[in-house]
Design a protein around this motif. Structure first.
Motif, short mmCIF file in Angstrom:
data_model
loop_
_atom_site.label_atom_id
_atom_site.label_comp_id
_atom_site.label_asym_id
_atom_site.label_seq_id
_atom_site.Cartn_x
_atom_site.Cartn_y
_atom_site.Cartn_z
N ALA A 1 0.83 -1.21 0.00
CA ALA A 1 0.00 0.00 0.00
C ALA A 1 0.86 1.25 0.00
O ALA A 1 0.60 2.21 -0.74
CB ALA A 1 -0.93 -0.01 1.22
N VAL A 2 1.92 1.27 0.82
CA VAL A 2 2.82 2.43 0.85
C VAL A 2 3.55 2.56 -0.49
O VAL A 2 3.73 3.66 -1.02
CB VAL A 2 3.84 2.30 2.00
CG1 VAL A 2 4.88 3.41 1.93
CG2 VAL A 2 3.12 2.35 3.35
N ALA A 3 3.95 1.42 -1.07
CA ALA A 3 4.61 1.46 -2.37
C ALA A 3 3.69 2.05 -3.43
O ALA A 3 4.11 2.90 -4.24
CB ALA A 3 5.04 0.05 -2.78
N HIS A 4 2.44 1.62 -3.45
CA HIS A 4 1.49 2.15 -4.42
C HIS A 4 1.26 3.64 -4.20
O HIS A 4 1.22 4.42 -5.17
CB HIS A 4 0.16 1.39 -4.31
CG HIS A 4 -0.91 1.88 -5.22
ND1 HIS A 4 -0.86 1.74 -6.59
CD2 HIS A 4 -2.07 2.55 -4.97
CE1 HIS A 4 -1.93 2.27 -7.14
NE2 HIS A 4 -2.67 2.77 -6.17
N ALA A 5 1.12 4.03 -2.94
CA ALA A 5 0.92 5.44 -2.63
C ALA A 5 2.11 6.28 -3.08
O ALA A 5 1.96 7.35 -3.68
CB ALA A 5 0.68 5.62 -1.14
N ALA A 6 3.32 5.81 -2.81
CA ALA A 6 4.52 6.54 -3.21
C ALA A 6 4.61 6.66 -4.73
O ALA A 6 5.01 7.70 -5.26
CB ALA A 6 5.76 5.84 -2.66
N SER A 7 4.20 5.61 -5.45
CA SER A 7 4.26 5.66 -6.91
C SER A 7 3.28 6.70 -7.46
O SER A 7 3.59 7.39 -8.43
CB SER A 7 3.96 4.28 -7.50
OG SER A 7 2.60 3.91 -7.35
N LEU A 8 2.12 6.82 -6.85
CA LEU A 8 1.14 7.82 -7.31
C LEU A 8 1.66 9.24 -7.07
O LEU A 8 1.45 10.13 -7.91
CB LEU A 8 -0.20 7.62 -6.59
CG LEU A 8 -0.97 6.35 -6.92
CD1 LEU A 8 -2.31 6.32 -6.16
CD2 LEU A 8 -1.24 6.24 -8.42
N ILE A 9 2.34 9.44 -5.96
CA ILE A 9 2.92 10.75 -5.67
C ILE A 9 3.99 11.08 -6.71
O ILE A 9 4.04 12.19 -7.26
CB ILE A 9 3.51 10.79 -4.25
CG1 ILE A 9 2.38 10.85 -3.21
CG2 ILE A 9 4.44 11.98 -4.07
CD1 ILE A 9 1.61 12.15 -3.18
N GLU A 10 4.85 10.11 -7.00
CA GLU A 10 5.93 10.36 -7.95
C GLU A 10 5.41 10.60 -9.37
O GLU A 10 6.02 11.34 -10.14
CB GLU A 10 6.90 9.18 -7.94
CG GLU A 10 7.72 9.09 -6.65
CD GLU A 10 8.80 8.04 -6.74
OE1 GLU A 10 8.71 7.16 -7.60
OE2 GLU A 10 9.75 8.11 -5.93
N LYS A 11 4.28 9.98 -9.71
CA LYS A 11 3.70 10.17 -11.04
C LYS A 11 2.87 11.45 -11.13
O LYS A 11 2.39 11.81 -12.21
CB LYS A 11 2.82 8.98 -11.39
CG LYS A 11 3.57 7.68 -11.57
CD LYS A 11 2.59 6.53 -11.78
CE LYS A 11 3.29 5.19 -11.84
NZ LYS A 11 2.32 4.06 -11.94
N GLY A 12 2.67 12.12 -10.01
CA GLY A 12 1.85 13.32 -10.01
C GLY A 12 0.36 13.06 -10.04
O GLY A 12 -0.43 13.95 -10.33
N GLU A 13 -0.06 11.82 -9.71
CA GLU A 13 -1.47 11.48 -9.73
C GLU A 13 -2.16 11.79 -8.41
O GLU A 13 -3.37 11.61 -8.27
CB GLU A 13 -1.65 9.99 -10.07
CG GLU A 13 -1.15 9.63 -11.47
CD GLU A 13 -1.36 8.17 -11.80
OE1 GLU A 13 -2.21 7.53 -11.15
OE2 GLU A 13 -0.68 7.67 -12.73
N ALA A 14 -1.40 12.24 -7.43
CA ALA A 14 -1.94 12.68 -6.15
C ALA A 14 -1.08 13.81 -5.64
O ALA A 14 0.14 13.82 -5.85
CB ALA A 14 -2.00 11.54 -5.15
#
Length: 342
Positions: free
Chosen positions: A166-179
């Protein structure tokens, strides 16, 4: 060696005892083959223990002997791991275990006539620092659910990767600018020591409860990026009580240890979901630290919301534990005790 042989490796079938077979796989890159086999061939030894096969390394070749289905599963796992190494990813014993589990789930039978079959790809989640591949079918379903749904519940025992993924998915969304923001939360349930008696200010008091989230976050992102995010507010780590009255828009929000939420706390948290946001709620219903007679908000929410198609509910079991092998055995022992205790 031909390009297709480099991509899939080379397979030879040799005579073996009735009901078994022997195959020899050759990997083009000697250095990667050494990494694949592991230090002192420990990865191959793990394959031997798990599948009951014999694995013998000779240079960049490995000979597998044993039951046909088992050596086909081992071959597929080794080829999958070799492709990961070619992509620049490191592998560990845990990755070997995961590749074997995923290979078993795919259920592909040995077929010498048809030659090597393409290896099915496990779901992955990646950040700039690392890429994580699903190690079990349950993890595979979980990662895919995280990618497709705005609200995901994940329940099951410790060590199954619920929080880490879950943390990995959240971090990936932040890095992609999706959140725009990443908010990590836990209920600060007291387990023997009251917050008021712990030293320090409020952040220092609650940090021990949130330390697993910090650890996972630092594993996914460079430390300086995490520190900048914490300073700027792009990354927020807060106890559940601090969520009341807020509307969380354009955010990825993770609530960990949710089995220790009360019904009212869970309702409060779920209704914080704002436009453009996603929520992930994880917990282990067998480790509830609430006072006796207090119903877990996680158990109630999963029961109430399981028929809503926009909400994904992923359930893990002791068979999905990906920590040390002993952890799975410990979990199963406790599960067996709970089933026999009146």
């Amino acid at each position: 060696m031909k390009p297709d042989e480099d991509r899939r490796s080379r397979l030879q079938t040799q005579p073996a005892a009735e009901g078994s077979a022997e195959i020899v796989i050759a990997f083009e890159d000697n250095r990667l083959a050494t990494l694949l086999f592991g230090q002192h061939d420990q990865h191959l030894a793990f394959v031997e223990r798990r599948l009951g096969v014999e694995a013998t390394a000779r240079g960049n070749h490995v000979a597998l002997r044993g039951p046909r289905d088992s050596i086909e599963q081992a071959k597929r796992a080794l080829e999958s791991l070799y492709q990961r190494l070619k992509g620049g990813q490191a592998i560990s014993l845990g990755d070997v275990d995961g590749a074997l589990r995923m290979g078993a789930a795919q259920g592909v039978l040995f077929s010498a006539e048809n030659g090597p079959r393409p290896t099915g790809g496990a779901a992955t989640v990646g950040t700039r620092k690392k890429t994580i591949a699903a190690r079990t079918p349950a993890q595979d379903s979980y990662i895919r659910a995280l990618q497709r749904h705005e609200l995901v519940f994940a329940t099951g025992p410790a060590g199954t990767g619920k929080t880490y993924l879950a943390v990995a998915h959240a971090a990936s969304l932040i890095e992609k600018g999706e959140a725009d923001r990443l908010i990590l939360s836990r209920p600060a349930v007291e387990a023997g020591e009251r917050l008021g008696f712990l030293p320090g200010d409020m952040r220092e008091k609650v940090d021990p409860y949130l330390r697993p989230l910090y650890d996972a976050l630092y594993d996914m992102m460079p430390p300086e990026r995490v520190e900048r995010g914490l300073t700027s507010g792009m990354i927020e780590i807060a106890p559940l009580a601090f969520m009341r009255g807020r509307t969380l828009a354009n955010s990825i929000v993770l609530l960990d240890e949710a089995q220790n939420c009360t019904s009212m706390q869970m309702k409060m948290f779920l209704t914080r979901l704002g436009e453009g946001s996603r929520m992930i709620i994880t917990g282990d219903p067998t480790q509830i630290d609430l006072p006796p007679g207090q119903k877990s908000g996680l158990i109630e929410a999963v029961d109430l919301l399981q028929d809503i198609p926009e909400i994904a509910i992923c359930r893990f079991s002791s068979g999905d534990v990906v920590r040390h092998e002993l952890v799975a055995k410990i979990v199963r022992a406790y599960e067996a005790k709970s089933q026999t205790t009146p």
